[in-house]
Write an enzyme that holds these catalytic residues in place. Sequence first.
Site, PDB file in Angstrom:
ATOM      1  N   HIS A 128     -51.973  46.657  85.878  1.00 40.15           N
ATOM      2  CA  HIS A 128     -50.546  45.975  85.472  1.00 40.15           C
ATOM      3  C   HIS A 128     -49.617  45.617  86.940  1.00 40.15           C
ATOM      4  O   HIS A 128     -49.679  46.387  87.629  1.00 40.15           O
ATOM      5  CB  HIS A 128     -49.874  46.896  84.510  1.00 40.15           C
ATOM      6  CG  HIS A 128     -48.823  46.225  83.965  1.00 40.15           C
ATOM      7  ND1 HIS A 128     -47.392  46.434  84.417  1.00 40.15           N
ATOM      8  CD2 HIS A 128     -48.667  45.542  82.794  1.00 40.15           C
ATOM      9  CE1 HIS A 128     -46.343  46.142  83.357  1.00 40.15           C
ATOM     10  NE2 HIS A 128     -47.203  45.231  82.524  1.00 40.15           N
ATOM     11  N   PHE A 154     -46.102  56.617  76.952  1.00 37.28           N
ATOM     12  CA  PHE A 154     -45.150  55.715  77.085  1.00 37.28           C
ATOM     13  C   PHE A 154     -45.651  54.283  77.122  1.00 37.28           C
ATOM     14  O   PHE A 154     -46.934  53.776  77.514  1.00 37.28           O
ATOM     15  CB  PHE A 154     -44.359  55.863  78.278  1.00 37.28           C
ATOM     16  CG  PHE A 154     -45.351  55.914  79.667  1.00 37.28           C
ATOM     17  CD1 PHE A 154     -45.392  54.578  80.373  1.00 37.28           C
ATOM     18  CD2 PHE A 154     -45.961  56.850  79.953  1.00 37.28           C
ATOM     19  CE1 PHE A 154     -46.177  54.420  81.446  1.00 37.28           C
ATOM     20  CE2 PHE A 154     -46.639  57.106  81.148  1.00 37.28           C
ATOM     21  CZ  PHE A 154     -46.904  55.812  81.778  1.00 37.28           C
ATOM     22  N   PRO A 155     -45.006  53.221  76.545  1.00 40.62           N
ATOM     23  CA  PRO A 155     -45.626  51.883  76.744  1.00 40.62           C
ATOM     24  C   PRO A 155     -45.535  51.222  78.235  1.00 40.62           C
ATOM     25  O   PRO A 155     -44.770  51.690  78.874  1.00 40.62           O
ATOM     26  CB  PRO A 155     -44.192  51.112  75.779  1.00 40.62           C
ATOM     27  CG  PRO A 155     -43.669  52.216  74.992  1.00 40.62           C
ATOM     28  CD  PRO A 155     -43.793  53.271  75.591  1.00 40.62           C
ATOM     29  N   CYS A 156     -46.334  50.444  78.160  1.00 34.94           N
ATOM     30  CA  CYS A 156     -46.623  49.823  79.635  1.00 34.94           C
ATOM     31  C   CYS A 156     -45.434  48.773  79.833  1.00 34.94           C
ATOM     32  O   CYS A 156     -45.827  47.678  79.105  1.00 34.94           O
ATOM     33  CB  CYS A 156     -48.113  49.220  79.680  1.00 34.94           C
ATOM     34  SG  CYS A 156     -48.609  48.779  81.234  1.00 34.94           S
ATOM     35  N   GLN A 157     -44.763  49.039  80.544  1.00 31.98           N
ATOM     36  CA  GLN A 157     -43.483  48.178  81.126  1.00 31.98           C
ATOM     37  C   GLN A 157     -43.490  47.816  82.688  1.00 31.98           C
ATOM     38  O   GLN A 157     -43.783  48.918  83.291  1.00 31.98           O
ATOM     39  CB  GLN A 157     -42.498  48.658  80.681  1.00 31.98           C
ATOM     40  CG  GLN A 157     -42.263  48.664  79.030  1.00 31.98           C
ATOM     41  CD  GLN A 157     -40.851  49.433  78.757  1.00 31.98           C
ATOM     42  OE1 GLN A 157     -40.719  50.632  78.970  1.00 31.98           O
ATOM     43  NE2 GLN A 157     -40.011  48.838  78.210  1.00 31.98           N
TER      44      GLN A 157
END
Length: 414
Positions: free
Chosen positions: A194, A146-149
Amino acid sequence: MSNAQEKFNNQFSPEMLADILSLPKRVIESRIRKGELKASSDGYIDQKQLEHFPEVKSFQNSTWDEELNINPLRPYSLIELFAGGGGLALGMEQAGFNSLLLNELDKHACSTLRHNRPNWNVINSDISKVDFTPYWGKVDLLTGGFPCQAFSYAGKSLGFEDTRGTLFFEMARAIKETGPKVIMAENVRALLTHDNGKTLATIKSVIDELGYTLIEPKVLKAIFYKVPQKRERLILVAIRKDLSSKVNFIWPSVYKRVLTLRDALKKGELYNTNVPESAGQSYPKRKAEIMEMVPQGGYWKDIKDIDVQKEYMQKSFFLSGGKTGMARRLSLDEPSLTLTTSPAQKQTERCHPIETRPLQTREYARIQTFPDDWHFQGPISAVYKQIGNAVPVNMAAALGRSLVNLLNNIELNN
């Protein structure tokens, strides 16, 4: 085995050793100058000097060959989310998994998956529109990159509902709707820090809420797993709580040596032929003239004419930082730098080591350890993107074998 291959079984360049030990290259070079490490006349350091480093010792203690014999006790089922061009899926297949469903939004990536594996159930759709409930109780492993958001922190619970609106939420929903025995997520290293660590803390909290025990996340370096590329991925493995107390997850062993770009492009240990010709980008005339001045393994600072340096770098010439990716020509005798979604971006140049041109698509694919018979679909920009975003196949297969071993232990203990 060629002389070059024999050499790299026993010796490391300063740059390669820096990557293995996660140290700046200048630290290794400083130790050489101080006499703490002895380098040969061509700059290489013998492995015997380095046996006190656990990372180097791991090559000598490799159980890679034994792990190749890990086979599933029964057919294990897999659902993969954010499947891309197939690097992770292919590695998992090599490890012995059978795919029930692969979801991917990009139409060209889906065409690639269908072209190479017509029997795979590829769903080309926004993940938020996919109903996973028909697979409840049928899934051994669920994977996804999954993309890092960042999440919204309006509430303080840091739970499942707090992640709504992100792609991680959709992966969590798929877990909730299928109840797999094991989940594996892969992401960029930057996820560790992040949003000041809040993102990963939330992910851990949601995994716990969903009923899974998370193994301590680990950054895997591709160069340790028979991949000729300096790529890193953060791996999260979690086991359903009703199963986790009886088993242990063992991370894959490293390969016996570090592979280089030579291994990717030439006949040898990785491939039984030299890399075939393929489509690729090309440089404009003036850029080609400038790149011709860069030696193998060099970058913009290795251009002898300072006026040409300034012409190429423009305003960046006067900025701080090494900017080592700019006007970068790769070296045959080092692993490739991490591939990006384009080989000719100014900040992250990936020039062929000998010819003055960007890496071609088949060269790109080999560096990611795709087999030559895995054919990518779509325009050339889409092909570079699929390959550049992929999990290296050999690293995925090594991880897959560890996951098969885990599921085997679950079978035997439940």
